[in-house]
Structure formats: C-alpha cells, structure tokens
Design a protein around this motif. Sequence first.
Motif, short mmCIF file in Angstrom:
data_model
loop_
_atom_site.label_atom_id
_atom_site.label_comp_id
_atom_site.label_asym_id
_atom_site.label_seq_id
_atom_site.Cartn_x
_atom_site.Cartn_y
_atom_site.Cartn_z
N VAL A 104 0.83 -1.20 0.00
CA VAL A 104 0.00 0.00 0.00
C VAL A 104 0.87 1.26 0.00
CG1 VAL A 104 -1.70 1.32 1.32
CG2 VAL A 104 -1.94 -1.16 1.10
N GLY A 105 1.94 1.23 0.78
CA GLY A 105 2.80 2.40 0.88
C GLY A 105 3.54 2.73 -0.40
N PHE A 109 -2.88 6.72 -4.75
CA PHE A 109 -4.27 6.37 -5.01
C PHE A 109 -5.06 7.60 -5.45
CE2 PHE A 109 -2.65 3.34 -1.97
CZ PHE A 109 -3.10 2.13 -2.46
N SER A 110 -5.87 7.40 -6.49
CA SER A 110 -6.81 8.42 -6.93
C SER A 110 -8.21 7.91 -6.62
CB SER A 110 -6.66 8.68 -8.43
OG SER A 110 -7.62 9.63 -8.87
N TYR A 111 -8.94 8.63 -5.79
CA TYR A 111 -10.25 8.15 -5.38
C TYR A 111 -11.15 9.34 -5.03
CZ TYR A 111 -8.22 9.00 -0.77
OH TYR A 111 -7.61 9.58 0.31
N ILE A 119 -12.03 -0.42 -3.15
CA ILE A 119 -11.90 -1.17 -4.40
C ILE A 119 -10.45 -1.19 -4.86
CG2 ILE A 119 -12.55 -1.21 -6.83
CD1 ILE A 119 -14.83 -2.03 -5.05
N ALA A 120 -9.80 -0.03 -4.81
CA ALA A 120 -8.41 0.06 -5.27
C ALA A 120 -7.49 -0.79 -4.40
CB ALA A 120 -7.96 1.52 -5.26
N LEU A 121 -7.68 -0.76 -3.09
CA LEU A 121 -6.83 -1.53 -2.19
C LEU A 121 -7.01 -3.03 -2.42
CD1 LEU A 121 -7.36 0.56 1.05
CD2 LEU A 121 -5.19 0.28 -0.16
N TRP A 211 0.21 5.71 6.08
CA TRP A 211 -0.27 7.01 5.63
C TRP A 211 -0.24 7.05 4.11
CZ3 TRP A 211 -1.95 8.86 10.01
CH2 TRP A 211 -1.26 8.57 11.19
N ILE A 212 -1.32 7.45 3.49
CA ILE A 212 -1.36 7.57 2.04
C ILE A 212 -1.72 8.99 1.66
CG2 ILE A 212 -1.94 5.15 1.66
CD1 ILE A 212 -4.83 6.02 1.14
#
Length: 217
Positions: A104-105, A109-111, A119-121, A211-212
Amino acid sequence: MTFTMMQAPWPPEVVGRLNAYQAVGFFHPYTCGGNHDGTPPSLVATPEGWVCPDAGCTYTQDWAHTAHGDGRAAAEADILADMLGAGRATAGAAATAEQVATIVGSHRFSYANEHDLHIALAAILADSGFEVRQEVPLSTGGRIDLMTGTVGIEVKVNGRASEVMRQVARYAACPDITALVLITSRAAHRTLDRTIGTDGTVNGKPVTIVWISQVVG
C-alpha cells in the motif's frame, strides 16, 4: 460514483437491483437499525422500502442510494470479482501486515470517496497475489473493511482520531484478528502513533499505520 438518495416507493426493477446489491458481498449492505444481538441483519428491499427479515422486528427504512438501485454498484462488484478471481475472495496466500504496509505504501491512489479506495486496495492486494476479502463480518459484531488471512485492514478518510482509536481497539479485541493495518489519508490521524503502546500493540495485537496521499479524482 455519486451518492444521491432515492425515496420509496420503488418499482419492481429497483427492488430487484437493491436486493442484488445486498447479496453482492463486496460492499457493506444496508442493515437493520433495530435492537439485535450481535451483527444486525441485512435489510430486504420491498416496493414500500427496506424491511428487517427478523420476525417481530418492525424496523423500516424508506431511502437508498441511487447508485445502488440503478445497478451500477452490483455491476462494479461483478467487474471486481472477475478481476480478483473466482468467488468473493481472491485465491492466494494471506499477506502479513508488513506486506500489506509495503504494498500500500508504494502506491499513490486516486479516489473520490472511501468506497473507491476500498476497491483500489482490494485490487492491488489481489494483483500482488494475495487473498483478500471485503466487508468481513466479525464474531464480536460489526464488519471490518478488508481482511487477508487473519490480518484486518481498516480504511479511514474521515473521522476524529479518538473515534478511530476506539474502533481499532474494538477490532483488536476480536479473536478473528491477529494483526491490524490502519490505512488513512487524514492528517488528524497522525496523532494515533502516540496512543498505540510502545510495543506497537493495542489489546495485545500489533497495529501498523500506513499514511497515504489523498489524491482526489
């Protein structure tokens, strides 16, 4: 996906789509707001609105999100199911909390909302070869956003740090979960590091915070 509301009464085709949404398994269903022990039951759509399937419960609800009644959410879930593999969970090994944090790091991400981020994760973890489930019911009640094996993953783009910490503590007390990963884009949640024990655990379970960047799109 824009979440506008639609009020009952609903025509038969909308009732069918709402009940299909309830059965999808990827997204959090509409649940009863009445007094139930444990996890509240999922509501059933009727032309007059939502009703509780439990005998004796009189709870009703007369609204739903338009996107859930026009079939977009169910279609999106079918696409995701095809992308992730057979069934409602991916095939593959369970990821460790450290693997989740690393994967994830390493992404941006664009959301538009928390739903899009879920969904992206799920897709990223599946593409990395890991088993992943969404909106998983817990034996102690409630649902957690994602799980891979016994690692629980909670996603937060809103909420006060104190509220998030209480939720983390509840999940950490659940025997279904052996480790937790909290994924957040909220600057206000950066204080959570100071509320987790010096050994990095809550209720004896290791907690990892990722953190994202919030790239809205």
